[in-house]
Enzyme design. Sequence first.
Site, PDB file in Angstrom:
ATOM      1  N   HIS A  25     -12.805  59.081 -10.716  1.00  0.00           N
ATOM      2  CA  HIS A  25     -11.703  60.031 -10.865  1.00  0.00           C
ATOM      3  C   HIS A  25     -11.595  60.489 -12.310  1.00  0.00           C
ATOM      4  O   HIS A  25     -11.914  59.738 -13.241  1.00  0.00           O
ATOM      5  CB  HIS A  25     -10.389  59.401 -10.405  1.00  0.00           C
ATOM      6  N   GLU A  84     -12.473  67.995  -7.316  1.00  0.00           N
ATOM      7  CA  GLU A  84     -11.178  68.174  -7.955  1.00  0.00           C
ATOM      8  C   GLU A  84     -11.383  68.794  -9.331  1.00  0.00           C
ATOM      9  O   GLU A  84     -11.728  68.077 -10.279  1.00  0.00           O
ATOM     10  CB  GLU A  84     -10.457  66.831  -8.117  1.00  0.00           C
TER      11      GLU A  84
END
Length: 258
Positions: free
Chosen positions: A104, A178
């Site tokens: 992430h 993302e």
Amino acid sequence: MAPIPTQREKRIVGTSLKMYFDLPSTLRYIDAVSQLSSAAEQANVDLFVIPDFVTLLSAKGKLQNTSIQLGAQDTYSEDKGAFTGEVSPLTLKQAGVNIVEIGHAERRRLFGETDQDVAKKAAAIVRNGMVPLVCIGEKSKSNIASQAVGLAVSECKPQITAALSQIPDDAEVILAYEPVWAIGAAEPAGADHVVTVTQNLRELVSGRKGRTRILYGGSAGPGTFDKLKDGVDGLFLGRFAHDVKNLETVIQEMSDGS
């Protein structure tokens, strides 16, 4: 540009709680999410939830009679050893985890994780019979559409290549696209941008033998999927999913018949 698959993958949606909730509120949330199992099954949508490490065993118990998959927010690359403070992928598997989120943008930015670190973790996850959910995304943003897509693909490609380099070609993988600049933003990235980028990324992994699904994350919520379904197989939700009604709405919107 890659064509839209004629036989698409089963749709999938899930959420990571990051560190927003404490222990009691996490367990209440898992209880609420467990009630969505039948809705997900009726919609023919895979549903997963990723709580914190401390509540994994309790979450497993609450989800054991459902079709909902349990995820973990990270792992270490070794199964055992003198690695104080890290979490073993072997232990995660034994705790009932199916999906492990790695790479992430927050892990990369706050803790200095590299593509090589993510690749080692992906290998450990697959080695222990779980599915890596690899977060990818570009930091750069351009107001010129064609340049924005090119930047995104050029930054995401090495992230994907590194993660896939350490796992078998037939291993299942989930890629969560993302854009870093869209995480936590009021609005998701533009639909045309996301669809074009993810279609390009799908072409990059089209030769794999293993199941490879692509999600969109980054301020995704109700109303997002319909705009992106030509490029993605599902959504990786953030704070919008803290309200379980929003998660239920997204599941309905992603129904196999839509």
